[in-house]
Design an enzyme around this catalytic site. Structure first.
Site, PDB file in Angstrom:
ATOM      1  CB  SER A 196      -2.446   0.242  -2.982  1.00  0.00           C
ATOM      2  OG  SER A 196      -3.334   0.762  -2.014  1.00  0.00           O
TER       3      SER A 196
ATOM      4  CD  GLU B  88      -4.006   6.773   2.629  1.00  0.00           C
ATOM      5  OE1 GLU B  88      -3.112   6.674   3.470  1.00  0.00           O
ATOM      6  OE2 GLU B  88      -4.075   6.014   1.637  1.00  0.00           O
TER       7      GLU B  88
ATOM      8  CG  HIS C 147       1.026   6.651   0.362  1.00  0.00           C
ATOM      9  ND1 HIS C 147       0.187   7.746   0.435  1.00  0.00           N
ATOM     10  CD2 HIS C 147       0.458   5.714   1.158  1.00  0.00           C
ATOM     11  CE1 HIS C 147      -0.823   7.489   1.237  1.00  0.00           C
ATOM     12  NE2 HIS C 147      -0.692   6.262   1.684  1.00  0.00           N
TER      13      HIS C 147
ATOM     14  CG  HIS D 253      -1.509   1.380   1.487  1.00  0.00           C
ATOM     15  ND1 HIS D 253      -2.682   1.796   0.896  1.00  0.00           N
ATOM     16  CD2 HIS D 253      -1.061   2.426   2.236  1.00  0.00           C
ATOM     17  CE1 HIS D 253      -2.942   3.043   1.273  1.00  0.00           C
ATOM     18  NE2 HIS D 253      -1.978   3.455   2.082  1.00  0.00           N
TER      19      HIS D 253
HETATM   20  N1  HBI Z   1       0.978   6.412  10.039  1.00  0.00           N
HETATM   21  N2  HBI Z   1       2.511   5.035   8.980  1.00  0.00           N
HETATM   22  C1  HBI Z   1       1.450   5.854   8.903  1.00  0.00           C
HETATM   23  N3  HBI Z   1       0.863   6.092   7.707  1.00  0.00           N
HETATM   24  C2  HBI Z   1      -0.211   6.908   7.593  1.00  0.00           C
HETATM   25  O1  HBI Z   1      -0.737   7.131   6.481  1.00  0.00           O
HETATM   26  C3  HBI Z   1      -0.729   7.511   8.755  1.00  0.00           C
HETATM   27  C4  HBI Z   1      -0.102   7.246   9.980  1.00  0.00           C
HETATM   28  N4  HBI Z   1      -0.573   7.822  11.116  1.00  0.00           N
HETATM   29  C5  HBI Z   1      -1.675   8.759  11.120  1.00  0.00           C
HETATM   30  C6  HBI Z   1      -2.311   8.915   9.787  1.00  0.00           C
HETATM   31  N5  HBI Z   1      -1.811   8.350   8.690  1.00  0.00           N
HETATM   32  C7  HBI Z   1      -3.566   9.728   9.637  1.00  0.00           C
HETATM   33  O2  HBI Z   1      -4.259   9.817  10.872  1.00  0.00           O
HETATM   34  C8  HBI Z   1      -3.230  11.127   9.150  1.00  0.00           C
HETATM   35  O3  HBI Z   1      -4.409  11.758   8.712  1.00  0.00           O
HETATM   36  C9  HBI Z   1      -2.644  11.919  10.240  1.00  0.00           C
HETATM   37 FE    FE Z   2      -1.833   5.290   3.084  1.00  0.00          FE
END
Ligand code: HBI
Ligand code: FE
Length: 280
Positions: free
Chosen positions: A201, A182, A141, A136
């Site tokens: 993904s 996302e 990303h 993913h």
């Molecule tokens: N941590 N590893 C990872 N990847 C993310 O996409 C991610 C996260 N922590 C918080 C988060 N996304 C979402 O809550 C964001 O909107 C902050």
């Molecule tokens: Fe993501």
């Protein structure tokens, strides 16, 4: 390291990752030797299946950037991607054990470091996994971080997240992440395309998000998007559409403080709440 976070505002099941090996910034080392033949084969099969779906569904910018990921038949070494990525947009990817708390997450993005989960789903989870795994993150990303405008937007999002944290506005800002980075859609001259990692993904959600008549698709508009709740374990019922990545970057130039104040008192929209039919 600390306990895994409650992410996206919803409690997560016991996490897949081993957070004890993460440092205070929640990053760890990618242990490439630890991947099994089955892990590499899962990556290869996921990559192959997803690539076959991209034409007429994925944004041109994504398709153009994807080859920068490098190897397709096994899990890449992060340092190999970083050689190319840093030269392209001064971003780098860092290994994390999985979802991390918001402040370390925002801090990494604000420093042009993208957290990439370093484990991969099991073969029996081939079709769906709730927590983001390495496929993913890498496939969904990383390619668009090679796109200069999008890369600047992601850093600006991270900077905004650190400010939002101080204003108690993380839930509102996380909806902007959810419905752009996302699950964002973009309108191209040749039609609607996906640019969000969660769509790109997913073998099921990619055709659904772009072609199904079921979900509603609204223009990205901060006042609506930041008030729209989301669910993390179903296809989206609402997608937000942009016309360009420049639109995302420009939209996040302003200080969101007054916007947060304005939105705080207004009712939220459910993930599947339909836009009231505009009076004729
Ligand atoms: N941590 N590893 C990872 N990847 C993310 O996409 C991610 C996260 N922590 C918080 C988060 N996304 C979402 O809550 C964001 O909107 C902050
Ligand atoms: Fe993501």
């Amino acid at each position: 390291m600390g306990q895994p976070p409650v992410v996206y505002g919803q409690s997560t099941r016991p996490p897949r990752g081993d957070y004890s090996r993460a440092d205070e910034g929640y990053t760890c080392a990618q242990n490439h030797a630890a991947y099994t033949a089955a892990d590499h084969d899962t990556y290869r099969r996921l990559y192959e299946r997803q690539c076959a779906l991209l034409p007429s569904l994925a944004s041109d910018a994504f398709i153009e950037a994807l080859p920068s990921l490098g190897v397709k038949d096994h899990i890449p070494r992060f340092e190999e991607i970083n050689d190319r990525l840093y030269r392209a947009t001064r971003w780098e990817i860092v290994a994390v054990p999985g979802l991390i708390p918001e402040v370390p997450f925002f801090t990494l993005l604000a420093n042009r470091k993208f957290p990439v989960t370093d484990w991969i789903r099991k073969p029996e989870e081939f079709d769906y996994i709730v927590e983001p795994d390495i496929f993913h993150d890498l496939f969904g990303h990383v390619p668009l971080l090679f796109n200069p405008v999008f890369a600047d937007y992601v850093q600006r999002y991270g900077q905004g997240g650190l400010k939002a944290q101080g204003l108690g506005a993380c839930e509102m800002l996380s909806r902007l992440y959810w419905y752009t980075i996302e699950f964002g859609l973009i309108r191209q001259a040749n039609g609607l395309r996906a640019y969000g990692a969660g769509i790109l993904s997913s073998s099921g959600e990619l055709p659904y998000a772009v072609q199904s008549p079921e979900p509603q698709r609204l223009p990205l508009q901060l006042q609506r998007t930041m008030r729209t709740r989301y669910k993390i374990d179903t296809y989206q019922q609402t997608y937000f559409v942009i016309d360009s990545f420049e639109q995302l970057f420009d939209m996040t130039a302003a200080d969101f403080t007054p916007l947060y104040e304005q939105l705080r008192g207004l009712p939220e929209f459910a993930a599947d709440e339909r836009e009231a039919a505009v009076a004729a």
